[in-house]
Structures are given as C-alpha cells and as structure tokens.
Design an enzyme around this catalytic site. Structure first.
Site, short mmCIF file in Angstrom:
data_model
loop_
_atom_site.label_atom_id
_atom_site.label_comp_id
_atom_site.label_asym_id
_atom_site.label_seq_id
_atom_site.Cartn_x
_atom_site.Cartn_y
_atom_site.Cartn_z
N ARG A 89 0.56 -1.34 0.03
CA ARG A 89 0.13 -0.10 -0.09
C ARG A 89 1.05 1.21 -0.10
NH1 ARG A 89 -5.03 1.27 3.91
NH2 ARG A 89 -5.71 3.29 3.02
N HIS A 177 -7.98 6.82 0.05
CA HIS A 177 -8.99 5.77 0.34
C HIS A 177 -9.50 5.31 -1.03
CE1 HIS A 177 -10.26 7.69 4.31
NE2 HIS A 177 -9.54 6.66 4.51
N ARG A 238 -8.29 14.37 12.84
CA ARG A 238 -7.76 15.26 11.70
C ARG A 238 -9.09 16.35 11.91
NH1 ARG A 238 -6.68 11.32 7.25
NH2 ARG A 238 -5.90 9.53 8.73
N GLU A 383 -10.58 -3.16 1.58
CA GLU A 383 -9.34 -2.64 0.64
C GLU A 383 -8.21 -3.55 0.55
OE1 GLU A 383 -9.73 0.39 4.11
OE2 GLU A 383 -8.73 1.66 2.51
#
Ligand code: ADP
Length: 402
Positions: A89, A177, A238, A383
């Site tokens: 990734r 994402h 965040r 994912e």
C-alpha cells in the site's frame, strides 16, 4: 496463488496473507512500535492471536514475519516459495500513477520524488518496500491510495489558486482511500446488477480517516480529501476543512511553526480535539448518551460535516443509484447514519430508521425506505482484497507476457 500485503507506517508494518484461489485471508498481523521501546509482533490465524518479540527496523520486522509464517509449529506456509507476490500500500501516486504498478527500479525513483506530497507516509512506505525486496525475490506491486481518483476533471481537482503555481508545483486535490472507493464501486455493480461504467454513487468511507467520493459512470469525479488526507470531513484526529488563515492564527497565538500546526491539525483535532476525550466514535457515542456535552458536540459536528459533503455531491453525480456507507463508522454507527441522513427527506432521500437500526453487522444492507428516490446502502469495505486482486492481476499479466 498467495499474495502478501504490506502496509508500512513509520513505526508499524501491517501484513496480510491471502490465498487468491479462494480470496480468503490466511493470516494477518501487525509489527507494532518498530524501533521503539517494547516492540511487538502480533500474528493472527485460525481465530488465534499470538504475540512475538518485535523488531528494531522494517527489514528485521519483515524477516521475523516471514519466520513466523513459515514456522513448523504455528506457521501457515511450508516455505516462502508459496508467496507468489507482494502488494504494497502506497499513499501517494501523484500525477504519475493512475493505477497499481509493478515496482521496478524506475518506479522506486519516482516514489522518492513523491515524498514531498506525503512526508508522513511515503518514507515509511518506501522503507517497507525496500525491506521486503531485500528478503523476497518475487514481483512487488504498488497500490496507490490516490489512483482511483485520477479520473477527476480539472474543475474538481484544481484549487482556485494561480494556475501557474498549481501546475508548476502540482498543487491539487489528489484524493485518498482509493482502494476502498474502488472496491465499493465494484461491489455496488454486483449488488445493483448494473455495469460499473453506468454506476452513479456517493460513497461515504467513514473511519478514523474519512472521505466521501462522487462516482459518475463508475469513475471518481470528485472526492473530499485533497493534496493530503487532511482536507474534507472532520475525522478522528484530523480537523478536515478549516479556513487556511486558522494556520497563521494558530502560529501566532500558540507560538508554533507552520509544520507543527499542520501536525496539530492532523493529530490533535477532529473528534479528539472537540470532545477532549476520544477520537473513537463508539466511545463518544456512549459518553454522549451519558450526557457529556463535548462528546455530543463532537458527534453533531461530525454528522453535520458528512451531511454537507454528501449533499454537495448530489448534483455532481446527477441521479445517484445509491448513497453508500462504509468504513468502521459507516458500517457500524446506527446513530451517525441516522443523524447524517436527517434533513434529506425533502429531496426524496429517505432512511428506513428500523432497517438502519436492525442492520446485520458485516453484511450488505439496504437501509432506505421503499419510498426513497435514492437507495441507501451499508456495504462492508475490503481494501485488502482489492489490493490483493490488483497484485494478482499485474503478476498474471507479467507471466502471460513472458
Ligand atoms: P481506519 O480508518 O483506521 O481503518 P476504521 O474504518 O476501523 O478506521 O474505523 C474506526 C472507527 O469506527 C472508530 O471511530 C470506531 O469507533 C468506529 N466504530 C467501529 N465499530 C463501531 C460501532 N460498533 N459503533 C460505532 N462506531 C464504531
């Protein structure tokens, strides 16, 4: 065919081993606190969890993982030869990578050039690749978080700053994402029985990091995250969108340097900063139910932020086939989904509150009312499976072209 997936952070290295014949997970785990005090390697397989002594650096971490996977007593592989490929990734593909790629020396050079776009993640991603290459002589594939969003049109990805600067310095929205949004798009094609190329969706991936993507004709046409994953929705730690002047103001008021303020906006804000208690949706929901006002405020702000961004994409994808909730919060939080969808009724987008409440965890669920103009779904994301499929396809093409 077995594929090993690696997600390397600065002090962690997550791994998953998948059997691509069955697309089933064989084993997974995480090397935590790499190079720090009391590092540990967690190993999960067959419903069991074991812990092992951790590693000083990424190379040692991957070597130890491979030893664990091939251990005679508790391992899941007879030998390392059973691993056919490694998928990594990688946070940022910049404007160069619009799809997953086989990692070559040229790709490694390009990745180094992309470090300024992802200073927190890219050095660790690169270290993970190098560590694995040093001990595994198989094809390595990079899967980029940004790749799915490469189809955004200029009007969506450009910031309204001086065009010369935007182009020269590649300052633009990249989006993240991507593997999750792409996976969900594929799943929705199966669920609705419609080809990917004809699908219009609004996908809300809500986890510790969150983003919403507008998908038109199967392609990402806008997304909430930007140059970095700091933009857009309020998240666990965040802030999401703030007026850029807030940065200057914080520098002055708290006597901080710009990079410290950016780190503050990444790590100390969002649900954590507002609640002063936790970045975890589940914990906040419980506390808010017990009457904690700051936790209530944090959750209200979260739902409001998600609501506004979903609404902003309604005319972007023309007629959406579905609004989809995914990620830890999207898949599990009944309360967040209900709060987010309040106020959409006059647009004919109607949640069935009972279905929303009685949903079965981990399954695809239709949660809109029969009267709703737009279907609303909860769809579990995977994912890793998407990354493993990309890795397998690239390696298969490689073998076919030999
Ligand atoms: P990441 O972005 O790190 O992959 P996840 O997708 O796992 O994160 O999402 C983590 C978030 O999901 C946390 O805020 C957590 O509280 C939330 N979550 C997980 N399970 C539930 C649940 N049952 N109810 C509400 N929120 C949940």
């Amino acid at each position: 065919m077995k594929v090993l997936l690696i997600n390397a952070g600065s002090s962690s290295l997550k791994y998953q081993l998948l059997d691509m014949k069955t697309e089933k997970l064989v084993a997974k785990g995480n090397c935590e606190k790499i190079g720090l005090k009391d590092p540990v390697i967690v190993y999960k397989h067959n419903g069991q969890t074991q812990e092992f002594e951790g590693a000083k650096n990424h190379e040692e971490a991957i070597s130890r993982v491979l030893q664990i996977l091939t251990n005679k007593e508790y391992g899941v592989l007879k030998s390392l030869d059973e691993i056919d490929a490694v998928g990594h990734r990688v946070l940022h593909g910049g404007e160069v990578y619009t799809n997953s790629v086989l990692i070559t020396p040229k790709v490694m050079k390009e990745l180094e050039k992309l470090v300024p776009l992802g200073p927190l993640h890219m050095p660790a991603n690169i270290a993970g690749i190098k560590a694995c290459q040093a001990v595994m002589n198989v094809p390595h594939v990079a899967i980029f978080d940004t790749a799915f969003h490469a189809t955004m049109p200029e009007k969506a990805y450009l910031y309204p700053i001086k065009l010369e600067d935007a182009k020269k310095f590649k300052i633009r929205k990249y989006g993240f994402h991507g593997s999750s949004h792409k996976f969900i798009t594929g799943e929705m094609s199966k669920i609705l029985g419609k080809p990917v190329g004809k699908l219009n969706l609004i996908i809300a991936h809500l986890g510790n990091g969150s983003s919403i993507t507008a998908v038109e004709n199967g392609k990402s046409v806008d997304t909430t995250m930007g140059l970095t994953p700091l933009q857009g929705l309020m998240m666990g730690t965040r802030s999401g969108d703030v007026d850029p002047t807030v940065v200057q103001y914080l520098c002055e008021k708290k006597n901080m340097a710009v990079d410290s303020v950016i780190s503050y906006l990444n790590k100390q804000c969002g649900l954590m900063g507002v609640s002063g208690f936790s970045s975890d949706n589940r914990e906040l929901t419980q506390k808010a139910q017990e009457g904690d006002e700051r936790c209530r405020l944090a959750l209200d702000m979260l739902a409001y932020s998600i609501k506004k961004h979903i609404a902003s994409y309604l005319p972007v994808v023309k007629k959406p086939d579905a609004i989809v909730f995914t990620g830890g919060i999207g898949e599990n939080s009944v309360e967040t989904r209900e709060e987010v969808l309040e106020g959409f009724e006059h647009l004919g987008i109607i949640l069935d509150k009972k279905k929303n409440k009685n949903f079965k965890r981990g399954e695809v669920q239709l949660i809109s009312s029969a009267k709703s103009n737009v279907k609303i779904y909860v769809v579990p994301t995977d994912e890793e499976l998407l990354m493993a499929r990309d890795t397998k396809n690239i390696v298969k093409n490689l073998k076919n072209s030999k």
